[in-house]
Design a protein around this motif. Structure first.
Motif, PDB file in Angstrom:
ATOM      1  N   ILE A 163       0.833  -1.207   0.000  1.00 15.68           N
ATOM      2  CA  ILE A 163       0.000   0.000   0.000  1.00 15.68           C
ATOM      3  C   ILE A 163       0.868   1.257   0.000  1.00 15.68           C
ATOM      4  CG2 ILE A 163      -1.722   1.306   1.314  1.00 15.68           C
ATOM      5  CD1 ILE A 163      -2.985  -1.305   2.137  1.00 15.68           C
ATOM      6  N   LEU A 164       1.940   1.263   0.777  1.00 16.57           N
ATOM      7  CA  LEU A 164       2.997   2.289   0.735  1.00 16.57           C
ATOM      8  C   LEU A 164       2.598   3.665   1.251  1.00 16.57           C
ATOM      9  CD1 LEU A 164       4.634   1.427  -2.704  1.00 16.57           C
ATOM     10  CD2 LEU A 164       5.655   1.100  -0.461  1.00 16.57           C
ATOM     11  N   LEU A 165       1.345   3.880   1.631  1.00 17.77           N
ATOM     12  CA  LEU A 165       0.939   5.178   2.184  1.00 17.77           C
ATOM     13  C   LEU A 165       1.226   5.192   3.683  1.00 17.77           C
ATOM     14  CD1 LEU A 165      -2.455   5.607   0.301  1.00 17.77           C
ATOM     15  CD2 LEU A 165      -0.268   6.735  -0.207  1.00 17.77           C
ATOM     16  N   ASN A 166       2.485   4.976   4.024  1.00 18.47           N
ATOM     17  CA  ASN A 166       2.891   4.836   5.420  1.00 18.47           C
ATOM     18  C   ASN A 166       4.387   5.094   5.548  1.00 18.47           C
ATOM     19  OD1 ASN A 166       4.070   2.444   4.341  1.00 18.47           O
ATOM     20  ND2 ASN A 166       2.183   1.329   4.749  1.00 18.47           N
ATOM     21  N   GLY A 167       4.928   4.789   6.728  1.00 19.11           N
ATOM     22  CA  GLY A 167       6.348   4.995   6.966  1.00 19.11           C
ATOM     23  C   GLY A 167       7.237   4.137   6.081  1.00 19.11           C
ATOM     24  N   TRP A 168       6.774   2.945   5.723  1.00 15.62           N
ATOM     25  CA  TRP A 168       7.542   2.078   4.827  1.00 15.62           C
ATOM     26  C   TRP A 168       7.783   2.771   3.490  1.00 15.62           C
ATOM     27  CZ3 TRP A 168       8.425  -3.540   5.437  1.00 15.62           C
ATOM     28  CH2 TRP A 168       8.092  -4.005   6.706  1.00 15.62           C
ATOM     29  N   GLY A 169       6.691   3.298   2.920  1.00 10.98           N
ATOM     30  CA  GLY A 169       6.810   3.973   1.631  1.00 10.98           C
ATOM     31  C   GLY A 169       7.691   5.204   1.711  1.00 10.98           C
ATOM     32  N   ALA A 170       7.543   5.963   2.800  1.00 10.01           N
ATOM     33  CA  ALA A 170       8.348   7.171   2.967  1.00 10.01           C
ATOM     34  C   ALA A 170       9.836   6.826   3.087  1.00 10.01           C
ATOM     35  CB  ALA A 170       7.888   7.937   4.205  1.00 10.01           C
ATOM     36  N   PHE A 171      10.134   5.736   3.803  1.00  2.67           N
ATOM     37  CA  PHE A 171      11.530   5.327   3.991  1.00  2.67           C
ATOM     38  C   PHE A 171      12.179   4.946   2.661  1.00  2.67           C
ATOM     39  CE2 PHE A 171      14.545   1.784   4.871  1.00  2.67           C
ATOM     40  CZ  PHE A 171      15.511   2.520   5.557  1.00  2.67           C
ATOM     41  N   VAL A 172      11.505   4.094   1.896  1.00  2.00           N
ATOM     42  CA  VAL A 172      12.050   3.649   0.609  1.00  2.00           C
ATOM     43  C   VAL A 172      12.127   4.810  -0.374  1.00  2.00           C
ATOM     44  CG1 VAL A 172      11.750   2.063  -1.331  1.00  2.00           C
ATOM     45  CG2 VAL A 172      11.186   1.305   0.983  1.00  2.00           C
ATOM     46  N   LEU A 173      11.110   5.681  -0.348  1.00  2.00           N
ATOM     47  CA  LEU A 173      11.109   6.851  -1.230  1.00  2.00           C
ATOM     48  C   LEU A 173      12.299   7.760  -0.923  1.00  2.00           C
ATOM     49  CD1 LEU A 173       9.489   8.252  -3.474  1.00  2.00           C
ATOM     50  CD2 LEU A 173       8.256   9.492  -1.686  1.00  2.00           C
ATOM     51  N   GLY A 174      12.611   7.900   0.358  1.00  2.00           N
ATOM     52  CA  GLY A 174      13.756   8.706   0.752  1.00  2.00           C
ATOM     53  C   GLY A 174      15.068   8.140   0.218  1.00  2.00           C
TER      54      GLY A 174
END
Length: 458
Positions: A163-174
């Motif tokens: 889903i990625l609308l969370n801290g996981w997505g933010a971390f990988v996006l960073g």
């Protein structure tokens, strides 16, 4: 980095399966890692290994993010104790059965998986919420706690990374934002969802076990043993009111969302997972305490005793989380992850690079007990391969993310495994042993998927 950097995690895994002692295994692995660091640096006597190990633990515990995780892991014990002793769990089970939401094992499993999926904000919150909701129902329908641990563990991380609308997505996006690619970092990340074969396959396998009520291997043994055991359902606190469970649980979930928005300045994916989960847990605990006090269920002194007793019950698992984080920090300095990553050879055929990245991520996550640490090491290795060899960016990132989750699901030294065992009330080693066959099947199918995708796309 040299081959010996892989020794500490191998020692931990060997001791876990030999002596069935997770804490001892983690301590021995930490000591061996610190010994190797002293040996490599050649600056101090090897006899300071013990001192360095203690200082490493102190260093990890004094990190703000780690401290929040540890305090959360303790406070959640008080919350679970309040919910359990209030009789709210029993009342909720009775209410769900009365209104026909759960009439059989299939519906219990689907409710558990749905709860874990709905709370996609943070993996630990997903695990805890679905675990709390389902415990009494699994007991009622004589489904093993090992099965509950498997369902919540194999739902939380895959859902969070899809889903990625969370801290996981933010971390990988960073991590991705540090590189220049033809596509934007956001496009690459969202494109990786379709190639996250392990996460997708794992969710399908979980659904299979629920819909067809089929379990295999050690899980089947655990289920059969439970069927032969006379379960005393009335041994727990007498049913009171469902709100004693549902209200704190609602505060936990919506508090998590609210604090994610608050810490992220209105952007959910930018919020701090460690802050939000701690704040939400403390708030839910306070609400549960006040409800039980004002409802004259318990006196102040009784509630204090219940809270501290609940915290005490989780101290072994909190110790495992602390030692897992400490071992991960020590292995990072030793270079274990970098060494494993370097096993990706320079002369591999093009179509084998992506499958090898998947396997490398799995080994790294398995031996270090962290999927996020695996992402942090492998993405800086995978992106240059994309740039130099023209590999499909989303396929490479999907393989790295899949490998990290796969290894984490198999690892007995993973803090995620410890939290899943905590939430379900299952022994940690039993959880790892019963989940392993399903994770291996999912990993094997994912590997085939990455080979086929590489042949087709390259």
């Amino acid at each position: 980095m040299s081959w010996y950097s892989i020794l500490p995690p191998l020692i931990a895994i060997a001791v876990v399966f030999w002596r069935k002692e997770v804490i001892v295994a983690l301590i021995l692995a930490l000591l061996s890692s610190e010994f190797l660091l002293v040996f490599v640096k050649g600056e101090q006597s090897i006899f300071v290994t013990f001192i360095n190990s203690i200082e490493r633990i102190i260093g990890v515990a004094t990190s703000a993010g780690n401290s929040r995780i540890l305090i959360f892991s303790i406070v959640i014990g008080a919350l679970l104790a309040y919910i359990r002793e209030s009789g709210g769990v029993s009342a909720t089970v009775q209410k769900l059965m009365r209104i026909g939401v759960v009439k059989n094992k299939k519906q219990v499993g689907l409710l558990t998986m749905f709860t874990g999926t709905a709370v996609f904000i943070e993996s630990n919150m997903s695990v805890l919420t679905s675990g709390i909701v389902a415990r009494g129902l699994f007991d009622k329908f004589k489904m093993s706690r090992a099965r509950l641990a498997y369902i919540i563990d194999s739902t939380s991380a895959p859902v969070c990374i899809l889903i990625l609308l969370n801290g996981w997505g933010a971390f990988v996006l960073g991590l991705l934002s540090n590189y220049e690619l033809e596509q934007s970092a956001v496009s690459v990340l969202w494109g990786s969802v379709a190639f996250n074969f392990y996460a997708i396959i794992t969710l399908i396998i979980v659904l299979y076990t629920i819909v067809f009520d089929k379990v295999h291997g050690p899980m089947k043994v655990a289920e059969d043993e439970l069927k032969q055991t006379k379960l005393e359902l009335d041994a727990g606190p007498k049913a009171s009111r469902a709100r004693f469970m549902l209200v704190p649980l609602g505060v936990l979930i919506f508090g998590m969302i609210g604090f994610m928005l608050w810490t992220g300045d209105g952007v959910l994916a930018s919020g701090s997972g460690s802050k939000s989960v701690l704040y939400a847990t403390v708030l839910a605990c306070a609400v549960a305490y006040l409800m039980l006090l004002t409802g004259r269920q318990f006196t102040h002194h009784q509630l204090i005793d219940i809270g501290f007793k609940g915290m005490g019950e989780l101290l072994p698992l909190v110790s495992i989380v602390l030692l897992s984080l400490t071992l991960g920090a020590s292995l990072k300095e030793l270079g274990t992850g970098v060494f494993v990553a370097q096993l990706v050879g320079d002369y591999l055929p093009l179509y084998l690079i992506v499958p090898t990245l998947f396997l490398t991520g799995a080994v790294m996550s398995f031996t270090t007990g962290t999927s996020w640490g695996t992402f942090a090491i492998l993405i800086p290795i995978g992106v240059p391969l994309i740039q130099a060899l023209g590999l499909p960016p989303s396929l490479v990132i999907g393989a790295i993310l899949s490998g990290g989750i796969f290894g984490d699901h198999c690892s007995p030294i993973s803090d995620t495994s410890a939290v899943s065992a905590l939430a379900s009330g299952c022994d940690l080693l039993t959880h790892v042993k019963t989940q392993l066959p399903y994770a291996l099947v999912g990993g094997a199918l994912a590997l085939v998927g990455f080979i086929i995708a590489s042949v087709v796309l390259l």
